[in-house]
Motif scaffolding. Structure first.
Motif, mmCIF file in Angstrom:
data_model
loop_
_atom_site.group_PDB
_atom_site.id
_atom_site.type_symbol
_atom_site.label_atom_id
_atom_site.label_comp_id
_atom_site.label_asym_id
_atom_site.label_seq_id
_atom_site.Cartn_x
_atom_site.Cartn_y
_atom_site.Cartn_z
ATOM 1 N N LEU A 74 10.010 24.412 -2.126
ATOM 2 C CA LEU A 74 8.625 23.956 -2.178
ATOM 3 C C LEU A 74 8.438 22.769 -3.131
ATOM 4 C CD1 LEU A 74 5.676 24.327 -1.354
ATOM 5 C CD2 LEU A 74 5.455 25.985 -3.233
ATOM 6 N N ILE A 75 9.030 22.842 -4.321
ATOM 7 C CA ILE A 75 8.851 21.756 -5.298
ATOM 8 C C ILE A 75 9.442 20.459 -4.756
ATOM 9 C CG2 ILE A 75 9.396 20.978 -7.635
ATOM 10 C CD1 ILE A 75 7.387 23.274 -7.494
ATOM 11 N N LEU A 76 10.588 20.558 -4.108
ATOM 12 C CA LEU A 76 11.214 19.376 -3.523
ATOM 13 C C LEU A 76 10.341 18.779 -2.416
ATOM 14 C CD1 LEU A 76 13.789 17.640 -3.605
ATOM 15 C CD2 LEU A 76 14.796 19.177 -1.926
ATOM 16 N N GLN A 77 9.766 19.627 -1.582
ATOM 17 C CA GLN A 77 8.905 19.146 -0.503
ATOM 18 C C GLN A 77 7.627 18.503 -1.050
ATOM 19 O OE1 GLN A 77 8.496 22.815 1.588
ATOM 20 N NE2 GLN A 77 10.417 22.605 2.725
ATOM 21 N N LEU A 78 7.058 19.083 -2.102
ATOM 22 C CA LEU A 78 5.868 18.504 -2.718
ATOM 23 C C LEU A 78 6.154 17.127 -3.318
ATOM 24 C CD1 LEU A 78 4.258 21.607 -4.483
ATOM 25 C CD2 LEU A 78 3.339 20.332 -2.543
ATOM 26 N N SER A 79 7.378 16.949 -3.818
ATOM 27 C CA SER A 79 7.736 15.639 -4.383
ATOM 28 C C SER A 79 7.681 14.556 -3.311
ATOM 29 C CB SER A 79 9.131 15.696 -5.016
ATOM 30 O OG SER A 79 10.158 15.768 -4.035
ATOM 31 N N VAL A 80 8.102 14.900 -2.099
ATOM 32 C CA VAL A 80 8.049 13.943 -0.992
ATOM 33 C C VAL A 80 6.594 13.604 -0.655
ATOM 34 C CG1 VAL A 80 8.641 13.543 1.425
ATOM 35 C CG2 VAL A 80 10.249 14.757 -0.067
ATOM 36 N N VAL A 81 5.720 14.620 -0.670
ATOM 37 C CA VAL A 81 4.305 14.394 -0.380
ATOM 38 C C VAL A 81 3.706 13.416 -1.397
ATOM 39 C CG1 VAL A 81 2.024 15.476 -0.244
ATOM 40 C CG2 VAL A 81 4.023 16.661 0.678
ATOM 41 N N PHE A 82 3.977 13.635 -2.669
ATOM 42 C CA PHE A 82 3.401 12.795 -3.719
ATOM 43 C C PHE A 82 3.923 11.364 -3.668
ATOM 44 C CE2 PHE A 82 2.882 16.870 -6.426
ATOM 45 C CZ PHE A 82 1.699 17.155 -5.750
ATOM 46 N N LEU A 83 5.100 11.177 -3.100
ATOM 47 C CA LEU A 83 5.628 9.819 -2.969
ATOM 48 C C LEU A 83 4.734 8.952 -2.081
ATOM 49 C CD1 LEU A 83 9.485 10.401 -2.570
ATOM 50 C CD2 LEU A 83 8.339 9.243 -4.462
ATOM 51 N N GLY A 84 3.973 9.586 -1.204
ATOM 52 C CA GLY A 84 3.076 8.834 -0.333
ATOM 53 C C GLY A 84 2.026 8.047 -1.086
ATOM 54 N N ALA A 85 1.709 8.489 -2.313
ATOM 55 C CA ALA A 85 0.702 7.793 -3.115
ATOM 56 C C ALA A 85 1.171 6.419 -3.558
ATOM 57 C CB ALA A 85 0.330 8.629 -4.337
ATOM 58 N N GLN A 86 2.466 6.163 -3.457
ATOM 59 C CA GLN A 86 3.007 4.860 -3.835
ATOM 60 C C GLN A 86 2.907 3.873 -2.677
ATOM 61 O OE1 GLN A 86 7.213 4.919 -4.552
ATOM 62 N NE2 GLN A 86 7.236 3.028 -5.733
ATOM 63 N N PRO A 260 7.849 18.948 10.111
ATOM 64 C CA PRO A 260 7.628 19.649 8.843
ATOM 65 C C PRO A 260 6.315 19.246 8.186
ATOM 66 C CG PRO A 260 9.306 17.947 8.594
ATOM 67 C CD PRO A 260 9.007 18.050 10.061
ATOM 68 N N TRP A 261 5.667 20.207 7.558
ATOM 69 C CA TRP A 261 4.351 19.976 6.960
ATOM 70 C C TRP A 261 4.396 18.884 5.906
ATOM 71 C CZ3 TRP A 261 3.279 20.307 1.814
ATOM 72 C CH2 TRP A 261 4.230 20.931 1.005
ATOM 73 N N PHE A 262 5.515 18.791 5.167
ATOM 74 C CA PHE A 262 5.534 17.848 4.061
ATOM 75 C C PHE A 262 5.592 16.392 4.534
ATOM 76 C CE2 PHE A 262 9.968 19.043 4.726
ATOM 77 C CZ PHE A 262 10.657 17.841 4.643
ATOM 78 N N LEU A 263 6.143 16.149 5.734
ATOM 79 C CA LEU A 263 6.122 14.784 6.262
ATOM 80 C C LEU A 263 4.723 14.411 6.747
ATOM 81 C CD1 LEU A 263 9.452 14.249 8.240
ATOM 82 C CD2 LEU A 263 8.869 13.552 5.929
ATOM 83 N N VAL A 264 4.026 15.370 7.346
ATOM 84 C CA VAL A 264 2.643 15.130 7.765
ATOM 85 C C VAL A 264 1.776 14.839 6.536
ATOM 86 C CG1 VAL A 264 0.615 16.137 8.878
ATOM 87 C CG2 VAL A 264 2.902 16.578 9.808
ATOM 88 N N ALA A 265 1.976 15.631 5.493
ATOM 89 C CA ALA A 265 1.215 15.433 4.267
ATOM 90 C C ALA A 265 1.574 14.108 3.596
ATOM 91 C CB ALA A 265 1.464 16.591 3.299
ATOM 92 N N PHE A 266 2.844 13.734 3.662
ATOM 93 C CA PHE A 266 3.298 12.444 3.118
ATOM 94 C C PHE A 266 2.555 11.290 3.775
ATOM 95 C CE2 PHE A 266 6.213 8.848 3.954
ATOM 96 C CZ PHE A 266 6.507 8.442 2.659
ATOM 97 N N LEU A 267 2.461 11.320 5.107
ATOM 98 C CA LEU A 267 1.741 10.277 5.838
ATOM 99 C C LEU A 267 0.242 10.304 5.519
ATOM 100 C CD1 LEU A 267 3.183 10.037 9.464
ATOM 101 C CD2 LEU A 267 3.116 8.265 7.704
ATOM 102 N N ALA A 268 -0.319 11.505 5.372
ATOM 103 C CA ALA A 268 -1.743 11.623 5.068
ATOM 104 C C ALA A 268 -2.063 11.013 3.705
ATOM 105 C CB ALA A 268 -2.164 13.092 5.098
ATOM 106 N N VAL A 269 -1.216 11.284 2.722
ATOM 107 C CA VAL A 269 -1.426 10.717 1.381
ATOM 108 C C VAL A 269 -1.281 9.199 1.421
ATOM 109 C CG1 VAL A 269 -0.506 10.627 -0.974
ATOM 110 C CG2 VAL A 269 -0.742 12.822 0.188
ATOM 111 N N ALA A 270 -0.273 8.703 2.168
ATOM 112 C CA ALA A 270 -0.082 7.252 2.298
ATOM 113 C C ALA A 270 -1.301 6.617 2.968
ATOM 114 C CB ALA A 270 1.179 6.955 3.098
ATOM 115 N N ALA A 271 -1.853 7.291 3.972
ATOM 116 C CA ALA A 271 -3.034 6.756 4.658
ATOM 117 C C ALA A 271 -4.235 6.726 3.728
ATOM 118 C CB ALA A 271 -3.340 7.603 5.896
#
Length: 341
Positions: A74-86, A260-271
């Motif tokens: 989970l922590i690793l997947q969340l790190s990918v999500v937060f990368l979207g903010a960059q 995977p949910w974390f890739l969807v969330a990654f794109l959502a954060v980037a958007a």
């Protein structure tokens, strides 16, 4: 009776907290060290420290393993999500059209050689995949996204991170004088650094030798490379899931399992970041959080590493990393030469 019913749950929570606390403590220290020595970075410090302490961790594996697995999952997947903010999708799309063929060319050559040469050298499939995506896309971040997709073992992740770091450091030392020798202008060197160096801090360090213009363009290209994580991980997940029999799985559920949910969330954060909905302060905080979570996850990977098995792997993956690094470097330079001639 109520107290007795809750005891197993409390015990499981305590066990998870023990391993997670160990990884978090080590990851936090590594993240701080990474800010002091950005060329090395927190992920490398975390993996190395975890490997050094792994013999102690293995003695208490029963107590630490559940928490370490939580950090690696989970922590690793969340790190990918937060990368979207960059990511700013507008900045990525505004990069010069010439960057796309160079970026895709280096990625394609790297992944193809990872498969062909890796098989020839006898490198295990998961390990050659991690080295390939790490070299071709964006180092530790790509490895972090790929690890849950292919369910890679800690030993493979550790070896891949170490290999990527070694040649990333070599690029920081070799590329600036190489760029000057080839008389590359700021734009050309920015494209070169952005497509052939993995870690952002290392991209900035190398491109800085050619001025601020080179740095800005190199970072945009590097961000564009980060987006390549999405199609690559989706393909890897599809290939991994093909090994399982899905005949009795509903199609909707099957489709959802392949995204995977974390890739969807990654794109959502980037958007959200692209739309200006993430304030600058929050964007910086999320980026720092992403780096911290990656360090925590990779500390857990290091603590879970079987060092004797790592030694038995030998030097062949390191040779694969060298070949891929050289191939990406030459491909980036060659494609630039062909496209500007």
């Amino acid at each position: 009776m109520i107290v007795l019913a809750h005891r197993p749950s409390h015990r499981r929570t305590l066990v998870k907290a023990t391993g997670l606390a160990a990884a978090a403590s080590l990851g936090l220290a590594a993240a701080v060290a990474g800010t002091l020595v950005p060329v090395i970075g927190g992920p490398v410090f975390a993996v190395v420290a975890g490997v050094l302490l792994s013999p102690l961790a293995r003695r208490r594996s029963a107590a630490l393993l559940p928490g370490l697995n939580l950090a690696k999952g989970l922590i690793l997947q969340l790190s990918v999500v937060f990368l979207g903010a960059q990511l700013s999708l507008n900045e990525v799309l505004s990069a010069s059209a010439a960057s796309l063929p160079v970026m895709l060319g280096t990625l394609g050559v790297c992944l193809l050689l990872a498969w062909l040469v890796g098989r020839r050298l006898g490198v295990p499939p998961d390990l050659r995949t991690l080295i390939g995506v790490g070299t071709g896309i964006c180092g530790a971040s790509a490895i972090a996204a790929t690890t849950p997709a292919i369910r890679a073992k800690s030993n493979d992740v550790t070896y891949a991170i170490s290999t990527i770091f070694l040649f990333n450091l070599a690029a920081v030392l070799v590329f600036p004088p190489l760029g000057h020798a080839l008389q590359m202008n700021a734009h050309a060197f920015g494209l070169f650094a952005g497509t052939a160096i993995n870690d952002t801090s290392s991209v900035v360090a190398a491109a800085g030798a050619h001025g601020q213009e080179a740095v800005e363009y190199a970072v945009v290209v590097k961000l564009a490379r980060t987006l390549m994580i999405i199609p690559i991980v989706l393909v890897l997940i599809t290939l991994t899931r093909r090994r399982t029999d899905f005949r009795d799985t509903p199609k909707v559920r099957l489709a959802a399992s392949l995204v995977p949910w974390f890739l969807v969330a990654f794109l959502a954060v980037a958007a959200l970041n692209t739309g200006g909905l993430i304030p600058a302060a929050a964007q910086a905080a999320l980026h720092r959080m992403a780096l911290l979570f990656i360090a925590v996850a990779l500390a857990a990977v290091g603590l879970s590493t079987d060092v004797p098995a790592l030694r038995r792997t030998g030097a062949r993956p390191l040779l694969l990393g060298l070949i891929l690094w050289a191939a990406v470097t030459l491909t980036s330079l060659g494609l630039q030469y062909l496209l500007t001639d």
